[in-house]
Scaffold this active site. Structure first.
Site, PDB file in Angstrom:
ATOM      1  N   CYS A  68      -6.872   1.670  -1.973  1.00 52.11           N
ATOM      2  CA  CYS A  68      -6.509   0.530  -2.624  1.00 52.11           C
ATOM      3  C   CYS A  68      -7.629  -0.712  -2.592  1.00 52.11           C
ATOM      4  O   CYS A  68      -7.497  -1.092  -4.102  1.00 52.11           O
ATOM      5  CB  CYS A  68      -5.157  -0.262  -1.877  1.00 52.11           C
ATOM      6  SG  CYS A  68      -4.846   1.049  -2.134  1.00 52.11           S
ATOM      7  N   CYS A  85       0.647  -0.951  -0.119  1.00 53.36           N
ATOM      8  CA  CYS A  85       0.186   0.042   0.135  1.00 53.36           C
ATOM      9  C   CYS A  85       0.681   1.072   0.108  1.00 53.36           C
ATOM     10  O   CYS A  85       1.853   1.651   1.238  1.00 53.36           O
ATOM     11  CB  CYS A  85      -1.307  -0.023   1.346  1.00 53.36           C
ATOM     12  SG  CYS A  85      -1.466   1.049   1.395  1.00 53.36           S
ATOM     13  N   HIS A  92      -7.134   8.660   7.073  1.00 57.34           N
ATOM     14  CA  HIS A  92      -8.407   8.330   7.774  1.00 57.34           C
ATOM     15  C   HIS A  92      -8.697   6.896   6.481  1.00 57.34           C
ATOM     16  O   HIS A  92      -9.200   6.265   6.679  1.00 57.34           O
ATOM     17  CB  HIS A  92      -9.315   8.931   7.979  1.00 57.34           C
ATOM     18  CG  HIS A  92      -9.102   9.575   8.657  1.00 57.34           C
ATOM     19  ND1 HIS A  92      -8.774   9.808  10.205  1.00 57.34           N
ATOM     20  CD2 HIS A  92      -8.908  11.485   8.245  1.00 57.34           C
ATOM     21  CE1 HIS A  92      -9.114  11.043  10.515  1.00 57.34           C
ATOM     22  NE2 HIS A  92      -9.180  11.768   9.820  1.00 57.34           N
ATOM     23  N   CYS A 102     -21.078 -17.103   7.739  1.00 56.69           N
ATOM     24  CA  CYS A 102     -21.780 -17.453   7.996  1.00 56.69           C
ATOM     25  C   CYS A 102     -21.913 -19.036   7.676  1.00 56.69           C
ATOM     26  O   CYS A 102     -22.290 -19.565   8.698  1.00 56.69           O
ATOM     27  CB  CYS A 102     -23.050 -16.879   8.632  1.00 56.69           C
ATOM     28  SG  CYS A 102     -24.495 -16.372   7.550  1.00 56.69           S
ATOM     29  N   HIS A 109      -0.303   3.902   0.389  1.00 58.67           N
ATOM     30  CA  HIS A 109      -0.872   5.208   1.620  1.00 58.67           C
ATOM     31  C   HIS A 109      -0.457   5.355   2.641  1.00 58.67           C
ATOM     32  O   HIS A 109      -0.506   6.236   3.671  1.00 58.67           O
ATOM     33  CB  HIS A 109      -2.145   5.525   1.377  1.00 58.67           C
ATOM     34  CG  HIS A 109      -2.741   4.978  -0.351  1.00 58.67           C
ATOM     35  ND1 HIS A 109      -3.653   4.271  -0.877  1.00 58.67           N
ATOM     36  CD2 HIS A 109      -2.969   6.221  -1.035  1.00 58.67           C
ATOM     37  CE1 HIS A 109      -3.632   4.160  -1.898  1.00 58.67           C
ATOM     38  NE2 HIS A 109      -2.944   5.452  -2.583  1.00 58.67           N
ATOM     39  N   CYS A 148     -17.635  -0.054  12.882  1.00 58.75           N
ATOM     40  CA  CYS A 148     -17.844  -1.210  12.653  1.00 58.75           C
ATOM     41  C   CYS A 148     -17.380  -1.475  11.569  1.00 58.75           C
ATOM     42  O   CYS A 148     -17.127  -0.559  10.317  1.00 58.75           O
ATOM     43  CB  CYS A 148     -19.758  -1.843  13.064  1.00 58.75           C
ATOM     44  SG  CYS A 148     -20.037  -0.630  12.641  1.00 58.75           S
ATOM     45  N   HIS A 189     -29.572 -16.124   6.810  1.00 54.59           N
ATOM     46  CA  HIS A 189     -27.843 -16.314   7.512  1.00 54.59           C
ATOM     47  C   HIS A 189     -27.820 -17.787   8.160  1.00 54.59           C
ATOM     48  O   HIS A 189     -29.619 -18.037   8.230  1.00 54.59           O
ATOM     49  CB  HIS A 189     -28.651 -15.214   9.149  1.00 54.59           C
ATOM     50  CG  HIS A 189     -27.520 -15.246  10.122  1.00 54.59           C
ATOM     51  ND1 HIS A 189     -25.553 -14.742   9.950  1.00 54.59           N
ATOM     52  CD2 HIS A 189     -27.328 -15.693  11.623  1.00 54.59           C
ATOM     53  CE1 HIS A 189     -25.629 -15.284  11.466  1.00 54.59           C
ATOM     54  NE2 HIS A 189     -26.092 -16.037  12.415  1.00 54.59           N
TER      55      HIS A 189
END
EC number: 3.4.19.12
Length: 518
Positions: free
Chosen positions: A98, A3, A82, A166, A5, A49, A469
């Site tokens: 990326c 990367c 960020h 899952c 960055h 998250c 799920h």
């Protein structure tokens, strides 16, 4: 991926006081307070998250880019982007610009320092929690009985959801509770896949890595070894998942997949790799030395037998009769699982307690599978005696039963425009499933050789194959557990039998010495 960055994005000190308190794997998103899939920004140390929870980590990155799109990039703005964040559970690093995982580091090694700091915080939190529980055990005889039950539950380790994985977690947890199959892999010797500069260091996989030097058997072995070791934190199967990406292109990406399709691909590829060996060592040789898997129990599929075919392999006899001349054709087909239709007369009944007619049972599905069936116009049989396609009947018999009988209930059906789910409740036994009446030669089988007990159940929650799920129920040392990704809870038989099963794993009934026969 290398990367470019990192130098402009990794700005936090490795021991920054801005980090939240507690275990990094349990940190909560600063927006929605969810503790699932936490990621820490390596620019400002804020926690959000992942994109498959509520996506606040990605939104944090996108919000930081707004000034850069509206104005000319200044040197100061370019330094604060960020764009790079770290998974607080697996410590993998990801760059949003990326759109890939990162394997390199800054000149000062800041990424590795942050990684080590998070690992230290995790270990400290684990030690403190263990000390607290030990103190409770020592000081309270009243609570000791309660903690005894929770200690049993803790010995089961969950699997982290890496983004709609899952389907994979439910299958892995089910297979880990099939004792003979699981023990074989756990007893395999470890394979050293790395050498040179990377020897002894953890590898962080990326989508751009090549296909060389990966072993599905080895990563599967590591995952099974990580389960049932008493870990209080969920295990992240990311290394196995990226090997799956490399060798099973159908499962690349983070969209929801079919658990049954994944199970078949997984077993097929394990079988193929075990046949060929890895690093020049044939692991099939280990199977030959295993006295518990005798030659009489082997079913060869695509070449030599392996533990996959020795455990899951059975043989079907496909019998086709021409309705014009009466010519009979017989064919023997090996199988690893049986896919059963839910009879159409039961498809409107969605729950066990619904009172509109009889409950569909697993026997109904098996009977539908083995009953004599007249093939329709689209499936005309090429009769060698008539020398043309003719109407015919078909019937399946089971010529040989496997050690582990895997039954797949066909809940997903294509209509003209979409794939619908059959949400019918199917009643299934926990013990004593008798398969004798479906055998080609039942008189050659012993009274208990056709009996099976349930070991695991995979359940699909939701309305479509591309959504919903997956969870699993499995029995371990006489107790039933519910596996819901990283969460594992003790449950009871009453809850298990109410589940709308998608895949059922039955193991051969083991009669106890001195007990009465069923």
């Amino acid at each position: 991926m290398e990367c470019p960055h990192l130098s402009s994005s990794v700005c936090i000190a490795p021991d920054s006081a801005k980090f939240p308190n507690g275990s990094p794997s349990s940190w909560c998103c600063s927006v929605c307070r969810s503790n699932k899939s936490p990621w820490v920004c390596l620019t400002c140390s804020s926690v959000h998250c992942g994109r498959y929870v509520n996506g606040h980590a990605k939104k944090h990155y996108e919000d930081a880019q707004v000034p850069l799109t509206n104005h000319k990039k200044s040197e100061k703005q370019d330094k604060v982007q960020h764009t790079v964040c770290m998974d607080c559970s697996s410590y993998s690093t990801y760059c949003y610009r990326c759109d890939d995982f990162v394997v390199n580091d800054t000149k000062l090694g800041l990424v590795q320092k942050v990684r080590e700091h998070l690992q230290n915080l995790e270990n400290s939190a684990f030690t403190a929690d263990r000390h607290k529980k030990r103190k409770l055990l020592e000081n309270s005889t009243l609570n000791s009985k309660l903690l005894k039950g929770s200690t049993t539950a803790i010995c089961a380790t969950g699997l982290r959801n890496l983004g709609n994985t899952c389907f994979m977690n439910a299958i892995l947890q089910s297979l880990s509770n099939i004792e003979q199959f699981c023990c074989y892999f756990k007893e395999l010797p470890a394979v050293e896949l790395r050498n040179g500069k990377t020897a002894g260091r953890r590898t962080y996989h990326t989508r751009s890595q090549g296909d060389n030097n990966v072993s599905l058997v080895e990563e599967f072995r590591k995952t099974l070894c990580a389960l049932w070791q008493g870990s209080q934190t969920a295990f992240s199967p990311e290394s196995l998942f990226y090997v799956v990406w490399k060798i099973m292109p159908n499962f690349r990406g983070y969209q929801q997949q079919d658990a049954h399709e994944f199970m078949r691909y997984l077993l097929d590829h394990l079988h193929l790799e075990l046949q060929g060996g890895f690093n020049g060592v044939s692991r099939s040789a280990i199977l030959q030395e295993n006295s518990t898997l005798s030659a009489s129990n082997k079913c060869c599929i695509n070449g030599a037998s392996t533990v996959v075919t020795a455990i899951f392999g059975g043989i079907l006899q496909n019998e086709v009769n021409c309705l014009i001349c009466g010519t009979e054709s017989r064919k023997f087909d090996p199988f690893l699982d049986l896919s059963l239709d839910i009879p159409s007369q039961f498809r409107s009944k969605r729950s066990k307690n619904q009172e509109n007619g009889p409950v569909c049972s697993l026997r109904d599905c098996l009977r539908s599978f083995t009953d004599l069936e007249e093939l329709d116009e689209t499936e005309l049989y090429m009769c060698h005696k008539c020398k043309k396609k003719q109407k015919s009947t078909k019937k399946f018999w089971i010529q040989k039963l496997p050690k582990v009988l895997c039954l797949h209930l066909k809940r997903f059906h294509w209509t003209a425009y979409l794939r619908n789910k059959v949400d019918t409740y199917v009643e299934f036994p926990l013990r004593g499933l008798d398969m004798k009446c479906y055998l080609l030669e039942p008189e050659n089988s012993g009274p208990e050789s056709c009996l099976y007990d349930l070991a695991a159940v995979v359940v699909h929650h939701g309305s479509g194959v591309g959504s919903g799920h997956y969870t699993a129920y499995a029995t371990h040392e006489g107790r039933w557990f519910h596996f819901n990704d990283s969460t594992v809870t003790l449950t009871d038989e009453e809850t298990v039998v109410k589940a709308k099963a998608y895949i059922l794993f039955y193991v051969e009934h083991q009669a106890k010495a001195g007990s009465d026969k069923l």
